[in-house]
Design a protein around this motif. Structure first.
Motif, PDB file in Angstrom:
ATOM      1  N   ILE A 126       0.814  -1.213   0.000  1.00 54.47           N
ATOM      2  CA  ILE A 126       0.000   0.000   0.000  1.00 54.47           C
ATOM      3  C   ILE A 126       0.855   1.275   0.000  1.00 54.47           C
ATOM      4  N   ASN A 127       2.078   1.192   0.524  1.00 58.98           N
ATOM      5  CA  ASN A 127       2.951   2.370   0.525  1.00 58.98           C
ATOM      6  C   ASN A 127       3.501   2.701  -0.861  1.00 58.98           C
ATOM      7  N   GLU A 128       3.318   1.810  -1.825  1.00 60.79           N
ATOM      8  CA  GLU A 128       3.758   2.063  -3.199  1.00 60.79           C
ATOM      9  C   GLU A 128       2.611   2.541  -4.087  1.00 60.79           C
ATOM     10  N   LEU A 129       1.494   2.901  -3.478  1.00 62.00           N
ATOM     11  CA  LEU A 129       0.328   3.340  -4.230  1.00 62.00           C
ATOM     12  C   LEU A 129       0.545   4.694  -4.913  1.00 62.00           C
ATOM     13  N   GLY A 130       1.239   5.593  -4.247  1.00 65.87           N
ATOM     14  CA  GLY A 130       1.455   6.944  -4.776  1.00 65.87           C
ATOM     15  C   GLY A 130       2.043   6.987  -6.180  1.00 65.87           C
ATOM     16  N   PRO A 131       3.130   6.276  -6.441  1.00 64.13           N
ATOM     17  CA  PRO A 131       3.698   6.299  -7.794  1.00 64.13           C
ATOM     18  C   PRO A 131       2.747   5.757  -8.871  1.00 64.13           C
ATOM     19  N   VAL A 132       1.903   4.808  -8.522  1.00 69.13           N
ATOM     20  CA  VAL A 132       0.947   4.282  -9.496  1.00 69.13           C
ATOM     21  C   VAL A 132      -0.116   5.339  -9.792  1.00 69.13           C
ATOM     22  N   ILE A 133      -0.560   6.040  -8.760  1.00 68.45           N
ATOM     23  CA  ILE A 133      -1.524   7.130  -8.964  1.00 68.45           C
ATOM     24  C   ILE A 133      -0.897   8.214  -9.829  1.00 68.45           C
ATOM     25  N   GLU A 134       0.357   8.503  -9.591  1.00 66.16           N
ATOM     26  CA  GLU A 134       1.073   9.507 -10.411  1.00 66.16           C
ATOM     27  C   GLU A 134       1.090   9.075 -11.881  1.00 66.16           C
ATOM     28  N   MET A 135       1.334   7.787 -12.125  1.00 67.25           N
ATOM     29  CA  MET A 135       1.318   7.280 -13.499  1.00 67.25           C
ATOM     30  C   MET A 135      -0.072   7.448 -14.121  1.00 67.25           C
ATOM     31  N   LEU A 136      -1.112   7.288 -13.312  1.00 66.22           N
ATOM     32  CA  LEU A 136      -2.480   7.490 -13.804  1.00 66.22           C
ATOM     33  C   LEU A 136      -2.672   8.938 -14.243  1.00 66.22           C
ATOM     34  N   PHE A 137      -2.235   9.882 -13.423  1.00 67.17           N
ATOM     35  CA  PHE A 137      -2.344  11.299 -13.776  1.00 67.17           C
ATOM     36  C   PHE A 137      -1.526  11.650 -15.017  1.00 67.17           C
ATOM     37  N   GLU A 138      -0.423  10.955 -15.221  1.00 71.32           N
ATOM     38  CA  GLU A 138       0.452  11.211 -16.369  1.00 71.32           C
ATOM     39  C   GLU A 138       0.057  10.414 -17.607  1.00 71.32           C
ATOM     40  N   ASN A 139      -1.082   9.713 -17.549  1.00 70.37           N
ATOM     41  CA  ASN A 139      -1.575   8.890 -18.663  1.00 70.37           C
ATOM     42  C   ASN A 139      -0.560   7.838 -19.099  1.00 70.37           C
ATOM     43  N   LYS A 140       0.139   7.258 -18.145  1.00 66.92           N
ATOM     44  CA  LYS A 140       1.137   6.234 -18.432  1.00 66.92           C
ATOM     45  C   LYS A 140       0.618   4.825 -18.175  1.00 66.92           C
ATOM     46  N   LEU A 141      -0.659   4.703 -17.857  1.00 67.53           N
ATOM     47  CA  LEU A 141      -1.264   3.399 -17.659  1.00 67.53           C
ATOM     48  C   LEU A 141      -2.094   3.042 -18.882  1.00 67.53           C
ATOM     49  N   GLU A 142      -2.467   1.795 -18.973  1.00 69.81           N
ATOM     50  CA  GLU A 142      -3.212   1.303 -20.131  1.00 69.81           C
ATOM     51  C   GLU A 142      -4.587   1.954 -20.252  1.00 69.81           C
ATOM     52  N   PHE A 143      -5.217   2.251 -19.122  1.00 67.79           N
ATOM     53  CA  PHE A 143      -6.557   2.833 -19.100  1.00 67.79           C
ATOM     54  C   PHE A 143      -6.550   4.089 -18.235  1.00 67.79           C
ATOM     55  N   ASP A 144      -7.693   4.764 -18.154  1.00 68.40           N
ATOM     56  CA  ASP A 144      -7.806   5.952 -17.301  1.00 68.40           C
ATOM     57  C   ASP A 144      -8.302   5.561 -15.904  1.00 68.40           C
ATOM     58  N   PHE A 145      -7.977   4.367 -15.510  1.00 69.61           N
ATOM     59  CA  PHE A 145      -8.283   3.862 -14.172  1.00 69.61           C
ATOM     60  C   PHE A 145      -7.382   2.670 -13.892  1.00 69.61           C
TER      61      PHE A 145
END
Length: 160
Positions: free
Chosen positions: A37-56
């Motif tokens: 759970i402490n590694e959640l922040g960087p994944v959320i950052e990737m979401l904001f940067e559109n670096k994930l496969e989807f917008d969620f």
């Protein structure tokens, strides 16, 4: 000799065209990724940067505690979709959490079929937090702890 040179040039040109137009045709293979759970922040950052496969993206430790971080109009809201009978017992806890924090909660559906009888479409409980990265991370951690009883040592799979 002239025919051989022309043939080679044409072949190289055709090969180059094929590579140019079909270089992105390979499907992107997404492998499961696990975090605590402490590694959640960087994944959320990737979401904001559109670096994930989807917008969620979602996180789950066991398939029952799955919550989705939904990027909507540049803010994040958090969804809990009740797909299995085991998840039903957490709906009230999810609602109580939202109310206790003063967040609006909407019930909707995405038209997915639940794995239990009684409903045509799986309900989705959306907590409207309109969050930036910091708030989304904090609320995600709180939900996993207060609603589902997970702690800082719980491992989560990131799901699409």
């Amino acid at each position: 000799m002239k025919n051989v040179i022309v043939t080679v040039i044409i072949s190289v040109f055709i090969y180059s065209l094929i590579r140019y137009f079909f270089k992105g045709s390979k499907k992107r293979v997404v492998h499961p990724r696990y975090i605590n759970i402490n590694e959640l922040g960087p994944v959320i950052e990737m979401l904001f940067e559109n670096k994930l496969e989807f917008d969620f993206f979602g996180i789950t430790s066991n398939g029952i505690d799955c919550v989705y971080f939904m990027l909507e109009d540049s803010v994040i809201n958090i969804d809990f979709e009740v797909m299995s009978e085991e998840q039903i017992k957490y709906v009230d806890k999810y609602k109580v959490y939202a109310k206790s924090k003063g967040y609006e909660l909407n019930e909707t559906t995405y038209g997915n079929k639940p794995n239990y009888s009684g409903l045509k479409d799986a309900p989705v409980y959306k907590i409207l937090i309109n969050a930036d990265k910091t708030l989304a991370e904090r609320v995600g951690k709180e939900i996993q702890n207060e609603v589902f009883g997970n702690d800082l040592n719980t491992g989560f799979e990131i799901v699409p």
